[in-house]
Design a protein around this motif. Structure first.
Motif, PDB file in Angstrom:
ATOM      1  N   PHE A   1      46.571  40.605  34.898  1.00 24.04           N
ATOM      2  CA  PHE A   1      46.937  39.220  34.645  1.00 24.04           C
ATOM      3  C   PHE A   1      47.115  38.952  33.155  1.00 24.04           C
ATOM      4  O   PHE A   1      47.622  37.904  32.758  1.00 24.04           O
ATOM      5  CB  PHE A   1      45.907  38.249  35.257  1.00 24.04           C
TER       6      PHE A   1
ATOM      7  N   ARG B 150      41.369  33.335  38.995  1.00 23.44           N
ATOM      8  CA  ARG B 150      41.994  33.800  37.758  1.00 23.44           C
ATOM      9  C   ARG B 150      42.623  35.169  37.948  1.00 23.44           C
ATOM     10  O   ARG B 150      43.719  35.452  37.488  1.00 23.44           O
ATOM     11  CB  ARG B 150      40.936  33.852  36.651  1.00 23.44           C
ATOM     12  N   TRP B 151      41.931  36.030  38.664  1.00 27.22           N
ATOM     13  CA  TRP B 151      42.453  37.365  38.915  1.00 27.22           C
ATOM     14  C   TRP B 151      43.729  37.357  39.694  1.00 27.22           C
ATOM     15  O   TRP B 151      44.617  38.169  39.469  1.00 27.22           O
ATOM     16  CB  TRP B 151      41.462  38.142  39.769  1.00 27.22           C
TER      17      TRP B 151
ATOM     18  N   ASN C  55      25.549  26.014  44.688  1.00 27.19           N
ATOM     19  CA  ASN C  55      26.902  25.491  44.581  1.00 27.19           C
ATOM     20  C   ASN C  55      27.565  25.858  43.268  1.00 27.19           C
ATOM     21  O   ASN C  55      28.758  26.120  43.216  1.00 27.19           O
ATOM     22  CB  ASN C  55      26.904  23.973  44.752  1.00 27.19           C
TER      23      ASN C  55
ATOM     24  N   VAL D 138      39.952  48.546  46.705  1.00 25.52           N
ATOM     25  CA  VAL D 138      40.853  47.446  46.325  1.00 25.52           C
ATOM     26  C   VAL D 138      40.476  46.125  46.993  1.00 25.52           C
ATOM     27  O   VAL D 138      40.166  45.139  46.328  1.00 25.52           O
ATOM     28  CB  VAL D 138      42.319  47.795  46.676  1.00 25.52           C
TER      29      VAL D 138
ATOM     30  N   PHE E   4      46.832  46.483  41.197  1.00 25.94           N
ATOM     31  CA  PHE E   4      45.560  46.018  41.744  1.00 25.94           C
ATOM     32  C   PHE E   4      44.881  45.120  40.721  1.00 25.94           C
ATOM     33  O   PHE E   4      44.522  45.570  39.633  1.00 25.94           O
ATOM     34  CB  PHE E   4      44.663  47.211  42.093  1.00 25.94           C
ATOM     35  N   PRO E   5      44.687  43.836  41.060  1.00 24.45           N
ATOM     36  CA  PRO E   5      44.213  42.881  40.046  1.00 24.45           C
ATOM     37  C   PRO E   5      42.783  43.111  39.611  1.00 24.45           C
ATOM     38  O   PRO E   5      42.373  42.644  38.540  1.00 24.45           O
ATOM     39  CB  PRO E   5      44.362  41.527  40.740  1.00 24.45           C
ATOM     40  N   ASN E   6      42.001  43.818  40.435  1.00 24.86           N
ATOM     41  CA  ASN E   6      40.606  44.010  40.088  1.00 24.86           C
ATOM     42  C   ASN E   6      40.390  45.222  39.186  1.00 24.86           C
ATOM     43  O   ASN E   6      39.260  45.507  38.797  1.00 24.86           O
ATOM     44  CB  ASN E   6      39.765  44.171  41.352  1.00 24.86           C
ATOM     45  N   MET E   7      41.474  45.946  38.852  1.00 27.03           N
ATOM     46  CA  MET E   7      41.307  47.146  38.025  1.00 27.03           C
ATOM     47  C   MET E   7      42.074  47.020  36.723  1.00 27.03           C
ATOM     48  O   MET E   7      43.100  46.343  36.649  1.00 27.03           O
ATOM     49  CB  MET E   7      41.862  48.360  38.768  1.00 27.03           C
TER      50      MET E   7
ATOM     51  N   GLU F   9      51.603  44.104  49.634  1.00 20.81           N
ATOM     52  CA  GLU F   9      52.022  45.200  48.745  1.00 20.81           C
ATOM     53  C   GLU F   9      50.850  45.992  48.197  1.00 20.81           C
ATOM     54  O   GLU F   9      50.997  47.174  47.879  1.00 20.81           O
ATOM     55  CB  GLU F   9      52.825  44.682  47.545  1.00 20.81           C
ATOM     56  N   TRP F  10      49.683  45.351  48.054  1.00 21.10           N
ATOM     57  CA  TRP F  10      48.538  46.103  47.550  1.00 21.10           C
ATOM     58  C   TRP F  10      48.169  47.203  48.516  1.00 21.10           C
ATOM     59  O   TRP F  10      47.894  48.343  48.134  1.00 21.10           O
ATOM     60  CB  TRP F  10      47.339  45.178  47.322  1.00 21.10           C
TER      61      TRP F  10
ATOM     62  N   PHE G   3      57.269  48.343  43.514  1.00 26.30           N
ATOM     63  CA  PHE G   3      57.569  47.171  44.312  1.00 26.30           C
ATOM     64  C   PHE G   3      58.154  46.056  43.470  1.00 26.30           C
ATOM     65  O   PHE G   3      57.926  45.983  42.270  1.00 26.30           O
ATOM     66  CB  PHE G   3      56.293  46.650  44.983  1.00 26.30           C
TER      67      PHE G   3
ATOM     68  N   PRO H 218      36.631  44.685  46.528  1.00 23.07           N
ATOM     69  CA  PRO H 218      36.421  44.175  45.170  1.00 23.07           C
ATOM     70  C   PRO H 218      37.184  42.885  44.886  1.00 23.07           C
ATOM     71  O   PRO H 218      36.672  41.990  44.222  1.00 23.07           O
ATOM     72  CB  PRO H 218      36.921  45.320  44.276  1.00 23.07           C
ATOM     73  N   ILE H 219      38.410  42.795  45.417  1.00 22.17           N
ATOM     74  CA  ILE H 219      39.171  41.576  45.195  1.00 22.17           C
ATOM     75  C   ILE H 219      38.538  40.403  45.921  1.00 22.17           C
ATOM     76  O   ILE H 219      38.474  39.285  45.415  1.00 22.17           O
ATOM     77  CB  ILE H 219      40.639  41.760  45.660  1.00 22.17           C
TER      78      ILE H 219
ATOM     79  N   ALA I  62      52.695  44.678  42.347  1.00 19.71           N
ATOM     80  CA  ALA I  62      51.589  45.130  43.198  1.00 19.71           C
ATOM     81  C   ALA I  62      50.523  45.926  42.451  1.00 19.71           C
ATOM     82  O   ALA I  62      49.919  46.841  43.003  1.00 19.71           O
ATOM     83  CB  ALA I  62      52.118  45.959  44.382  1.00 19.71           C
TER      84      ALA I  62
END
Lengths: 292, 352, 260
Positions: B132, A289-290, A277, A205, B87-90, A186-187, B81, A208-209, B85
């Protein structure tokens, strides 16, 4: 039973449950923690037993500095190439439109290849890219390409790089495929609907993720390469000056002339792999977490 | 020509025909729901409009322009959606700004528009939060703001409420409708929840097995279902068997009583058995004026829901659900007691 | 375009991995001048040292596996059941062998357990064998623990234990008769992985001077030309075999679960 406990006044209870992990604790202590501590402490001990930084200072010789630098270079390069190649193969299978049937064999093979390190791996590469190797000879007879003349020698730094990739790339594949799976469809669709091109989606997107995972795996590959001994020993032997080989020689027979130097060398290794490590773990928790 | 025109859309996956001959014209500013069970093809139709699936045949026109072959990112469409959906990084603000940033809108304009959208969804202070950190309902509102920020021509909603809990679902669907009305944006809403569809849509298209069974306003669909599926899927339906007496006059017998249907002719022969359907609100417990048909029943279940009492009674051989309002002076009927139910022939729906 | 790039990346990768495997196989068959033969393999199998060292490593692998099971299964079970607070520490410890290189660990062993210490393990060959086994167990610990822990996660440990206790079972019975059979698949996976690790291990065995398979391979590599690739083929076959067995075992378990 719980009710009975609640009605009685709280009394001091011996932590009997903790006895259950006594065997494990004993094992870990005797065969993991104490030996490591011995090294760490020994790095700071003089032959008489006093605290000293002399051992660490003594590391500062040309030979040892060069060993560390070569090890770092080796680990950086194999980690970088391993990440790049592993990422390419993993994303080819996950996103590239390749048949779904290729995924499982790739994962299985990666599991095998990441464990096929050490002495036999060196033999395999000698048989392929060594002076009398299959590919070497084939290039010479078919294309007239003389690898040796072109400067490539398997029993050297770059030969080791090529060999190390055999277990670095699969390790990357094994770790990054779950992360790629985590990129929700979906992203990509949301980005597309909002007008983004494929490149914009990846730049703004997806990367970065993925970045924490990528960086973390890079750190893991780095540590993996830094600590590897057997492959290097079997391939380049004492010729290549890297820290694990130096330490190996030192343990076998005090070649450095100073027994405590071995401790310092080993301590240096622990610091490097430890830092790498920790970086991996921190970054992995962050990315988890994200993606909750 | 309608603003959004879907003509003879077909979609085939391998040996599966998922959407068959689907046509629909949606006016500008209209809110249309695609309603149906899982696998009925409603999501596929939506995804074809979005551009994620290419129709096997048929065409899609937006504002006169044929977009059937156009890539998704060129269609100027907004979409929400089921899984939000975001964007988790923003941050929230960056998420909402994404469509604008991609187009190259300058920063000041972007920021102003983002602030405007956040106000519109009622979350003006959450710009710097990450997804989140938000609840499901908040995330979905941000998703709405993100979809609307680039001023799309059409808004597509893919079961946006299904992942939320009941209370949030109701309040959010009203909010979505409010905003949609305010902005006048043409919208397609996909859902399997008929109450949802009926409460906020201008029109509903009921789909089953890839085919549009009926399209119309909620009132129309509910009261005049054209197929058995639509009748059963939308609202509760009680069904009885009846025997045809005189088809030309619309005469049937049910439980020994003659019933003359309002619509006149019946497409059957004398002696055939047909199925009659009645909504719960059309059946009365006990006798009442205007409800000529009276049939004995045995009360089997009584659910006191507060203002409404839902009763299930055994009538002839079927279980019938009927609703009756709470009356403080009249206790609910007891289980096992016999009673009569009555209804008017005008309320009878003849199922095809 | 994407698909072209994807195929290119994939095929290049396959080539890179295939060539050394082909190379070592081809080379191992070239011992007899001018024709392919299994001479190198024959030489290897006729070498008594091959059987001695292979047998030695196999024995140690078995000991490591048994010790690993006896250590990890009760511990993982206990932690899950009674001591969830200990989980983070235990998990941290099981990750340490991945952080601290094997060479450092074995160096620690040599210094700590030499003849002048309380536990002079290196003083005797049996003692050193024990030490090496412990070293292998340490190397295998992360994999063994994770496999068993994952296996335990899928069964309701608490309820099974209570049910067993209510029927009068003691701890050993519970572990042996109830827990172990249910995590057998996970345990076997860990076991095969341990086998793969131990057979090929070089660093610890070499520095502790034990007659293991790894040092033997290295020795042959330094002196012979055609036997080393043959050994590499054998080693690869063993690794592949172990991984294959793991796959087999996991697939078998899925069928079992489906029946329930």
């Amino acid at each position: 039973m719980p009710d009975a406990n609640m009605r009685r006044p709280p009394k001091l209870r011996l932590p009997v449950e903790w006895l259950g992990i006594l065997p494990f604790a004993a094992f870990a202590l005797l065969f993991l923690i104490l030996p490591t501590m011995k090294i760490v402490v020994g790095a700071f001990q003089s032959p008489e037993g006093d605290f000293t930084l002399q051992n660490l200072i003594d590391l500062n010789t040309d030979s040892i500095r060069s060993a560390y630098w070569t090890s770092v270079k080796l680990s950086l390069i194999t980690a970088l190439l391993g990440c790049a190649a592993g990422f390419a193969m993993a994303s080819a299978v996950v996103f590239g439109g390749l048949p779904k049937r290729l995924r499982s064999p790739l994962l299985t093979f990666s599991g095998v290849a990441s464990n096929f390190a050490g002495v036999p791996l060196a033999f395999a590469f000698i048989a392929t890219l060594g002076p009398a190797g299959l590919v070497t000879l084939w290039l010479k007879t078919e294309f007239g390409i003389n690898l040796r003349a072109m400067g490539f020698n398997l029993l050297s730094f770059w030969g080791l790089v090529v060999t190390y990739l055999f277990f670095q790339i699969p390790l990357m594949i094994l770790i990054i495929i779950p992360a790629l799976d985590g990129l929700k469809r979906e992203w990509r669709e949301a980005a597309e609907v909002l007008g983004a091109t494929g490149a914009q989606y990846w730049r703004m997107v997806a990367f970065p993720i993925l970045f924490p995972s990528l960086l973390g795996t890079f750190a893991l590959l780095f540590a993996n390469s830094f600590g590897a001994v057997a492959t290097a020993f079997a391939l380049t032997g004492p010729q290549l000056n890297i820290v694990p080989i130096k330490l190996f020689a030192q343990i076998r027979g005090d070649v450095l002339g100073n027994p405590n130097l071995g401790y310092a060398l080993a301590f240096g290794m622990i610091v490097v792999t430890g830092l790498a490590n920790v970086t991996y773990i921190v970054l992995r928790t962050r990315s988890e977490r994200w993606l909750k | 020509m309608a603003f959004l025109e879907l003509t003879n859309l077909e979609k085939v996956f391998g040996a599966n025909r998922v959407v068959t001959d689907f046509s629909l014209g949606i006016e500008k500013g209209e809110f249309v729901s695609l309603l149906g069970p899982s696998g009925c093809g409603k999501t596929t139709v939506l995804r074809m409009v979005a551009g994620f699936e290419t129709p096997s045949s048929g065409s899609i026109r937006i504002d006169g322009q044929d977009v059937t072959g156009q890539r998704t990112n060129q269609r100027a469409i907004g979409m929400m959606f089921q899984a939000y959906a975001l964007f988790p990084n923003m941050t929230v603000a960056d998420n909402v700004a994404f469509g604008l940033k991609v187009k190259g809108v300058p920063r000041d304009e972007r920021e102003a528009r983002v602030a405007e959208m956040l106000r519109l969804i009622g979350l003006p202070d959450l710009g710097s939060r990450f997804p989140f950190q938000l609840s499901g309902g908040q995330q979905q509102r941000v998703a709405l703001a993100r979809a609307l920020a680039p001023r799309p021509r059409v808004l597509l909603l893919d079961e946006p409420l299904s992942a939320l809990d009941a209370k949030v679902r109701v309040s959010l669907r009203n909010e979505i409708r409010e905003i949609q009305r305010e902005l006048g944006i043409t919208t397609i809403f996909v859902t399997h929840d008929q109450e949802e569809a009926m409460s906020i849509s201008d029109r509903i298209v009921v789909m089953n097995g890839g085919i549009a069974e009926q399209a119309g306003a909620p009132f129309e669909i509910y009261n005049n279902p054209r197929t058995r599926f639509v009748a059963g899927f939308v609202g509760t339906l009680n069904m009885f068997a009846a025997t045809v007496e005189a088809p030309e006059q619309g005469l049937l017998t049910i439980a020994g009583q003659r019933v003359a249907l309002a619509r006149g002719e019946i497409a059957a022969r004398h002696g055939d058995t047909v199925t009659l359907a009645l909504r719960p609100e059309a059946i009365q417990l006990g006798r009442a004026e205007g409800r000529e048909v009276v049939i004995p029943a045995t009360i089997e279940e009584v659910h006191f829901l507060g203002s409404v009492i839902r009763v299930r009674a055994r009538v002839m051989d079927t279980m019938v659900a009927l609703d009756t309002f709470n009356r403080p002076d009249q206790p609910p009927p007891s289980i096992g007691s016999t009673a009569e139910i009555s209804f008017s022939p005008r309320d009878v729906i003849l199922l095809p | 375009m994407t698909r072209f790039l994807a195929w290119t990346a994939f095929l290049l990768g396959v080539l890179y991995f295939l060539l050394p495997l082909v190379g070592m196989t081809e080379f191992s068959l070239k011992m007899r001048r001018g024709e392919y033969s299994f001479d190198a393999y024959r030489r290897v199998f006729e070498d008594q040292r091959f059987w001695d060292t292979f047998g030695y490593s196999l024995t140690l692998a078995g000991a490591t596996i048994i010790f690993g099971i006896l250590l990890v299964v009760p511990t993982a079970y206990w932690v899950r059941l009674k001591l969830p607070q200990a989980r983070p520490i235990i998990e941290f410890i099981t990750l340490l062998p991945l952080v601290i290189p094997a060479i450092v660990i074995v160096f620690g062993y040599i210094r700590l357990y030499n003849t002048s210490s309380i536990l002079p393990l290196t003083g005797s060959s049996l003692g050193t064998d024990v030490l090496l086994t412990m070293g292998y167990a340490t190397l295998a610990l992360p994999y063994m623990y994770r496999a068993v822990d994952t296996g335990l996660r899928t069964i309701d440990v608490a309820t099974l234990t209570e049910a067993a206790q209510s029927l009068g079972a003691g701890w050993i019975t519970i572990l042996a008769r109830i827990i172990l059979p249910n995590v057998l698949v996970a345990v076997l996976s860990g076991a095969f992985l341990t086998l793969a690790i131990v057979i090929g291990e070089f660093t610890m065995a070499a520095l502790l001077n034990r007659p293991a398979f790894g040092p033997f391979m290295q020795l042959l590599g330094a002196n012979r030309a055609y036997e080393p690739p043959a050994l590499a083929v054998i080693a690869f076959a063993i690794t592949w075999g172990c991984m294959g067995l793991i796959q087999l075992v996991t697939r078998f378990s899925k069928h079992e679960r489906a029946k329930v």
